[in-house]
Design a protein around this motif. Structure first.
Motif, PDB file in Angstrom:
ATOM      1  N   TRP A 236     -18.233  19.115   7.579  1.00 17.17           N
ATOM      2  CA  TRP A 236     -18.230  18.165   6.471  1.00 17.17           C
ATOM      3  C   TRP A 236     -17.032  18.357   5.562  1.00 17.17           C
ATOM      4  CZ3 TRP A 236     -18.318  20.435   1.675  1.00 17.17           C
ATOM      5  CH2 TRP A 236     -18.704  21.789   1.635  1.00 17.17           C
TER       6      TRP A 236
ATOM      7  N   GLY B 177     -11.167  18.947  -3.125  1.00 15.61           N
ATOM      8  CA  GLY B 177     -12.508  18.864  -2.563  1.00 15.61           C
ATOM      9  C   GLY B 177     -12.951  20.136  -1.891  1.00 15.61           C
TER      10      GLY B 177
ATOM     11  N   PRO C 153     -22.639  10.454  -2.314  1.00 14.14           N
ATOM     12  CA  PRO C 153     -22.801  11.861  -2.697  1.00 14.14           C
ATOM     13  C   PRO C 153     -23.730  12.596  -1.731  1.00 14.14           C
ATOM     14  CG  PRO C 153     -23.156  10.410  -4.584  1.00 14.14           C
ATOM     15  CD  PRO C 153     -23.103   9.539  -3.362  1.00 14.14           C
ATOM     16  N   ILE C 154     -23.354  13.796  -1.377  1.00 16.37           N
ATOM     17  CA  ILE C 154     -24.199  14.628  -0.513  1.00 16.37           C
ATOM     18  C   ILE C 154     -25.555  14.854  -1.180  1.00 16.37           C
ATOM     19  CG2 ILE C 154     -23.352  16.848  -1.379  1.00 16.37           C
ATOM     20  CD1 ILE C 154     -23.415  17.787   1.610  1.00 16.37           C
TER      21      ILE C 154
ATOM     22  N   GLY D 273     -18.501  15.550  -4.855  1.00 15.47           N
ATOM     23  CA  GLY D 273     -19.571  15.717  -3.884  1.00 15.47           C
ATOM     24  C   GLY D 273     -19.763  14.523  -2.966  1.00 15.47           C
ATOM     25  N   ASN D 274     -18.865  13.527  -3.039  1.00 10.73           N
ATOM     26  CA  ASN D 274     -18.950  12.377  -2.143  1.00 10.73           C
ATOM     27  C   ASN D 274     -18.458  12.768  -0.757  1.00 10.73           C
ATOM     28  OD1 ASN D 274     -19.788  10.420  -4.145  1.00 10.73           O
ATOM     29  ND2 ASN D 274     -17.735  10.623  -4.972  1.00 10.73           N
ATOM     30  N   LEU D 275     -19.261  12.476   0.247  1.00  6.12           N
ATOM     31  CA  LEU D 275     -18.890  12.809   1.621  1.00  6.12           C
ATOM     32  C   LEU D 275     -17.729  11.924   2.073  1.00  6.12           C
ATOM     33  CD1 LEU D 275     -22.497  13.109   2.996  1.00  6.12           C
ATOM     34  CD2 LEU D 275     -20.804  14.958   2.974  1.00  6.12           C
TER      35      LEU D 275
ATOM     36  N   THR E 117     -16.018  16.927   1.389  1.00 12.52           N
ATOM     37  CA  THR E 117     -16.344  16.119   0.210  1.00 12.52           C
ATOM     38  C   THR E 117     -15.149  16.072  -0.730  1.00 12.52           C
ATOM     39  OG1 THR E 117     -17.157  17.932  -1.186  1.00 12.52           O
ATOM     40  CG2 THR E 117     -18.782  16.842   0.250  1.00 12.52           C
TER      41      THR E 117
END
Length: 127
Positions: free
Chosen positions: A9, A99, A39-40, A15-17, A11
């Protein structure tokens, strides 16, 4: 990344993937369109979401790498998915933090097995 058994992953700072490997979608059951750019935190187990988000945000606010953070997500069908998160801060070419990226390991079956052993042990110890 696509052949890994772990969820790879990435981000942004909020926290946005911005990237999820195929394993992510296999583990949680969501489509890329449902996850990417969200967001995750949206996928955390609702009953633990506030606490789990605070744990993740503490790492992010302190700009620290994440090691062995155990949290629970909720799959698209509503089941609990227990995971271990490992992540590192990543920077752009100017050294500015932009990130996080890392792996998430599904430990659901391992936890269920350990819980089953504990229940069996407690039952045996009562006799």
């Amino acid at each position: 990344a696509e052949s890994s058994m772990d969820w790879i992953w990435e981000t942004d700072l909020h926290g946005n993937l911005i990237y999820c490997s195929e394993q992510c979608f296999n583990i949680l059951g969501y489509t890329p369109i449902e996850m990417i750019n969200n967001p995750i935190f949206n996928f955390l187990l609702p009953s633990q979401a506030k606490e789990s988000e605070q744990k993740i945000m503490l790492f992010m606010q302190n700009k620290e790498d994440i090691y062995n953070l155990e949290i629970n997500f909720e799959s698209k069908i509503g089941s609990t998915v227990s995971v271990l998160i490992h992540g590192q801060v990543y920077r752009n070419e100017h050294g500015k933090i932009i990130g996080y990226r890392g792996i998430i390991r599904d430990i659901t079956k391992q936890k269920e097995k350990n819980e089953s052993r504990w229940i069996s042990y407690k039952r045996y110890a009562c006799y």
